[in-house]
Scaffold this motif. Structure first.
Motif, PDB file in Angstrom:
ATOM      1  N   GLY A  85       0.600  -1.805   0.009  1.00  0.00           N
ATOM      2  CA  GLY A  85       0.286  -0.110   0.398  1.00  0.00           C
ATOM      3  C   GLY A  85       0.445   1.338  -0.129  1.00  0.00           C
ATOM      4  N   ASP A 100      -7.130   1.418   2.117  1.00  0.00           N
ATOM      5  CA  ASP A 100      -4.990   0.866   1.759  1.00  0.00           C
ATOM      6  C   ASP A 100      -4.161   0.171   3.427  1.00  0.00           C
ATOM      7  N   PRO A 101      -4.335  -0.693   2.983  1.00  0.00           N
ATOM      8  CA  PRO A 101      -3.612  -1.584   3.672  1.00  0.00           C
ATOM      9  C   PRO A 101      -2.119  -1.202   4.247  1.00  0.00           C
ATOM     10  N   SER A 102      -2.162   0.483   3.951  1.00  0.00           N
ATOM     11  CA  SER A 102      -0.934   0.685   4.687  1.00  0.00           C
ATOM     12  C   SER A 102      -1.205   1.168   6.119  1.00  0.00           C
ATOM     13  N   LEU A 147      -4.104  -5.553   0.056  1.00  0.00           N
ATOM     14  CA  LEU A 147      -3.686  -4.758  -1.856  1.00  0.00           C
ATOM     15  C   LEU A 147      -3.900  -4.663  -3.020  1.00  0.00           C
ATOM     16  N   CYS A 148      -4.080  -7.008  -2.370  1.00  0.00           N
ATOM     17  CA  CYS A 148      -4.701  -6.543  -4.462  1.00  0.00           C
ATOM     18  C   CYS A 148      -6.663  -6.476  -4.621  1.00  0.00           C
ATOM     19  N   ARG A 164      -7.416  -3.629  -2.927  1.00  0.00           N
ATOM     20  CA  ARG A 164      -7.600  -2.038  -3.378  1.00  0.00           C
ATOM     21  C   ARG A 164      -7.827  -2.346  -4.879  1.00  0.00           C
ATOM     22  N   ASP A 165      -6.371  -2.603  -5.257  1.00  0.00           N
ATOM     23  CA  ASP A 165      -6.488  -2.240  -6.593  1.00  0.00           C
ATOM     24  C   ASP A 165      -7.714  -3.000  -7.746  1.00  0.00           C
TER      25      ASP A 165
END
Length: 250
Positions: free
Chosen positions: A1, A120-122, A149-150, A152-153
């Motif tokens: 992220g 977002d994983p961040s 993360l995947c 999100r994209d």
């Protein structure tokens, strides 16, 4: 992220930027979104629980129990937690992944609980103050963050093609981490695997899901896809695609 401005900066500044964003949410932003004051300590506890339950179907009860941790006297009520979650959603901090309800050949019960995700994983790593080194020591949790993360994209690319992303889970234990559905009815199922050892099992799950769909009422899947952290993309003999996340843009 991560965030666009952090991509070209140092790792230290990128980590600091995410932490500063989380602290702003906790201390001020979440109360200003609906002009209802929220306890920063409880907001932090909630976000920590959401981080620990990333990419799971954790219920509000599960989250509440996780937040309590032996201090039931000071626990938030379920309605209050719903209010906090609603505020985070309105701020585009969290975005749960809804369940997919396709037409099946059998009368299998489909689970309807959403999966928990930050946008977002961040954000999850920032609220937990995880460094890359610490994260790599917990490969299981790293896998959940990679799934997030995947997702999100996939959401970004699906949105650009008039589509939506769901997850699938039924009473028999069959799951798909993501199902991309376009407005014209086309769909594809996705499994996310951080390591290569789980690819065969993921392919079996995807083929089983394909077999359960009632194709008299729905289209055949446009693709069955395993997203990985690998380097090479290829098509298996059974037709399942194995694609690194970084290749989605192509």
């Amino acid at each position: 992220g991560g965030w666009p401005d952090a991509v070209t900066g140092s790792k230290k500044n990128a980590l600091r930027r995410a932490i500063q964003y989380v602290e702003t949410i906790i201390q001020t932003d979440i109360s200003s979104v609906d002009n209802i004051r929220k306890d920063p300590v409880k907001v932090r506890d909630l976000m920590l629980s959401l981080a620990r339950n990333t990419a799971t179907v954790a219920t509000v009860k599960t989250i509440r129990d996780d937040m309590v941790r032996g201090d039931a006297d000071n626990a938030l009520s379920a309605p209050t937690i719903y209010g906090y979650l609603n505020a985070l959603e309105r701020m585009f901090v969290v975005e749960d992944l809804p369940a997919w309800s396709p037409s099946l050949r059998s009368k299998t019960t489909i689970r309807t609980s959403p999966k928990r995700h930050f946008v977002d994983p961040s954000i999850a790593t920032a609220v937990m103050r995880l460094t890359p080194g610490r994260l790599l020591k917990d490969f299981l949790f790293f896998g959940f963050l990679f799934e997030s993360l995947c997702i999100r994209d996939l959401r970004i690319y699906a949105d650009g093609n008039d589509g939506q992303v769901f997850h699938y889970r039924d009473a028999n234990g069959l799951e798909a981490d993501a199902v991309v559905v376009l407005n014209d009815g086309r769909w594809g199922a996705v499994e996310v695997k951080l390591g290569t050892k789980e690819i065969e099992e993921a392919a079996i799950h995807l083929r089983k899901l394909k077999e359960r769909i009632n194709t008299e009422k729905m289209m055949e899947p446009s693709f069955l896809l395993i997203l990985t952290a690998g380097t090479y993309a290829y098509r298996r003999e059974d037709g399942v695609l194995v694609v690194p996340l970084a290749c989605l843009k192509d």
